[in-house]
Design an enzyme around this catalytic site. Structure first.
Site, mmCIF file in Angstrom:
data_model
loop_
_atom_site.group_PDB
_atom_site.id
_atom_site.type_symbol
_atom_site.label_atom_id
_atom_site.label_comp_id
_atom_site.label_asym_id
_atom_site.label_seq_id
_atom_site.Cartn_x
_atom_site.Cartn_y
_atom_site.Cartn_z
ATOM 1 N N LYS A 22 29.062 -98.270 -44.220
ATOM 2 C CA LYS A 22 30.082 -98.071 -43.180
ATOM 3 C C LYS A 22 30.158 -96.603 -42.778
ATOM 4 C CE LYS A 22 34.584 -97.498 -44.081
ATOM 5 N NZ LYS A 22 35.232 -96.496 -43.218
ATOM 6 N N ASN A 23 30.174 -95.719 -43.761
ATOM 7 C CA ASN A 23 30.355 -94.302 -43.470
ATOM 8 C C ASN A 23 29.096 -93.631 -42.937
ATOM 9 O OD1 ASN A 23 33.056 -94.364 -44.212
ATOM 10 N ND2 ASN A 23 32.624 -93.826 -46.347
ATOM 11 N N CYS A 118 43.208 -95.355 -42.408
ATOM 12 C CA CYS A 118 43.994 -95.654 -43.604
ATOM 13 C C CYS A 118 45.002 -94.540 -43.882
ATOM 14 C CB CYS A 118 43.074 -95.808 -44.818
ATOM 15 S SG CYS A 118 42.065 -97.308 -44.781
ATOM 16 N N ARG A 123 44.718 -85.587 -43.850
ATOM 17 C CA ARG A 123 43.361 -85.494 -43.295
ATOM 18 C C ARG A 123 43.354 -84.854 -41.900
ATOM 19 N NH1 ARG A 123 40.144 -90.984 -44.486
ATOM 20 N NH2 ARG A 123 41.484 -91.848 -42.889
ATOM 21 N N PRO A 124 43.796 -83.621 -41.774
ATOM 22 C CA PRO A 124 43.854 -82.998 -40.452
ATOM 23 C C PRO A 124 42.463 -82.774 -39.869
ATOM 24 C CG PRO A 124 44.230 -81.365 -42.161
ATOM 25 C CD PRO A 124 44.210 -82.701 -42.849
ATOM 26 N N LEU A 127 39.526 -78.533 -39.164
ATOM 27 C CA LEU A 127 38.182 -78.015 -39.433
ATOM 28 C C LEU A 127 37.208 -78.424 -38.332
ATOM 29 C CD1 LEU A 127 37.835 -78.541 -43.291
ATOM 30 C CD2 LEU A 127 38.382 -76.443 -42.063
ATOM 31 N N ASP A 307 36.488 -92.482 -52.753
ATOM 32 C CA ASP A 307 36.488 -93.858 -52.263
ATOM 33 C C ASP A 307 36.303 -94.886 -53.383
ATOM 34 O OD1 ASP A 307 37.001 -93.216 -49.672
ATOM 35 O OD2 ASP A 307 34.989 -93.602 -48.909
ATOM 36 N N ARG A 399 37.599 -103.964 -42.710
ATOM 37 C CA ARG A 399 37.125 -102.741 -42.056
ATOM 38 C C ARG A 399 35.902 -102.164 -42.763
ATOM 39 N NH1 ARG A 399 40.742 -98.324 -42.401
ATOM 40 N NH2 ARG A 399 39.081 -97.311 -41.243
#
Length: 418
Positions: A22-23, A118, A123-124, A127, A307, A399
């Site tokens: 998925k990633n 999620c 998780r800004p 960056l 994960d 997902r």
């Protein structure tokens, strides 16, 4: 709304094939925006997130064809004529923000809604924006959107990431391949998914060296061409099925695995007493006795993956002794613990540390999947629990896991979707 019903207590046995990652597929789909030619992606998992990303590309004017039988997606981005990624799509998954870099590089402009996904932490995207700004983009944020633009082409730069963010590394990498001159990304993420993306970009004509190390160098090119590219196997799905064998006292064989990618998972399972043997692309997992407690601290690759933290929490609830897990990546990734405690688990939380008392019999209960990996953890708990477990909000699981219940049933699990 669908739920999973699990009747636990069956040791899993048999063989399972691990799907494409998925990633890895999500940034690969975003990268297709960088060329006007057709790109063919292979070994694509049939996941909700993949459909969401295809819908996003379609909304920008691209054409996507998903051949599920052949696990292949053909992307034709020649007709991309929009630059806005709408809220209703981006809000469904964080990886949607990865279209920012490709759109900016190819079209000179991108407007992307602040991402969803999620609820495991802040998780800004700062960056991402810092890197794109260093490449010459003008960035404005307001009304829930980030808008970036550049006159002409982006320009190569030396960029140091304060944290080796996978998403920021991927977004900056995709933007830099069409920038003028040389770009150097320092403290870059080294995850296999970053390497897989770089491999795709190189096959499209990009000039990239150093992917897989903490310093990536890119020499920009004027254009990229179409290509064919195979997605790597999903190391998190592999780890989840390894734990499914271990937590049920079973013995299974996993096919289509890159053993190098699962080293930290294999190491901790061996430390816990699980028997693991490896061949080329194949892993055998056998639970021989009661597992032993181990301590874990999550880290960026090649450390233990965040994960897999939730799934390990379920497993360690069955281990002999007291285990400790320290979560260093996301500040809100213990949401599964309250649900596991409903099943009888004895876990205490102290800040970013979970202390797990093992050898506690888990009992079936009604629980809720609060996020993707939390859902996987609850499935594992249900597989070994006494009685029946009902898991709601399984859309999170869909997902990231392809046909999860079908694969588990083929291994002997008593699980169904209602």
């Amino acid at each position: 709304m669908s739920v999973f019903i699990i009747d636990g207590g069956v040791p899993l046995k048999g063989t399972v094939r691990i799907s494409g990652a998925k990633n890895a597929i999500l940034p690969s789909l975003a990268a297709c925006l960088l060329t006007e030619e057709k790109t063919i992606l292979k070994d694509v998992p049939d996941l909700e997130d993949v459909h969401t990303m295809c819908n996003l590309l379609n909304s920008l004017g691209a054409g996507t064809t998903f051949n599920k039988k052949d696990k292949e997606i053909i992307v034709d981005a020649s007709s991309v004529n929009k630059y806005t990624a709408p809220y209703e799509l981006v809000n469904q998954m964080r990886a949607s923000f990865l279209v920012m870099g490709p759109l900016l590089a190819r079209k000179g402009r991108a407007k992307v809604s602040l991402p969803g996904g999620c609820a495991i932490g802040s998780r800004p995207v700062d960056l991402h924006l810092k890197g794109l700004s260093a490449l010459g983009a003008n960035i404005n944020t307001g009304h829930g959107y980030v808008e970036a633009s550049v006159k002409g082409r982006l320009t190569g730069a030396r960029i140091y990431l304060d944290f080796p963010s996978v998403g920021a590394t991927e977004n900056i990498l995709m933007a830099s391949v069409l920038a003028k001159g040389r770009t150097i990304i320092e403290n870059a993420a080294t995850e296999p998914e970053v390497v897989n993306l770089a491999t795709l970009l190189v096959s499209m004509g990009a000039n990239i060296t150093g992917a897989g190390t903490d310093t990536i160098r890119v020499i920009g090119t004027d254009r990229l061409h179409g290509t064919e590219h195979a997605v790597i196997p999903d190391r998190i799905e592999a780890g989840t099925f390894m734990l499914a064998a271990a937590i049920t006292g079973g013995s299974i064989t996993l096919e289509n695995v890159m053993t190098e990618h699962i080293k930290p998972i294999s190491a901790k399972l061996r430390e816990a007493g699980v028997e693991i043997s490896e061949e080329l692309g194949v892993v055998h997992v056998r639970s021989t006795s009661n597992p032993k407690a181990v301590d874990i601290k999550t880290h960026p690759y090649p450390g233990f993956p965040t994960d897999m933290q939730a799934q390990m929490t379920s497993f360690l609830s069955r281990a002999e002794g007291t285990s400790m897990i320290v979560e260093t990546i996301f500040e809100n990734r213990f949401m599964h613990i309250s649900e596991l405690k409903r099943m009888g688990a004895r876990i205490k939380i102290d800040g970013r540390t979970a202390i797990i008392e093992g050898r506690v019999p888990l009992m079936g209960a009604q629980v809720k999947a609060t996020d993707l990996r939390a859902g996987a953890a609850l499935i594992l708990a249900g597989l070994c629990a006494e009685g029946r477990t009902e898991i709601s909000d399984i859309r999170h699981i869909d997902r990231g896991y392809e046909r999860m219940e079908e694969k588990l049933r083929a291994l002997g699990a008593r699980i169904r979707r209602e």
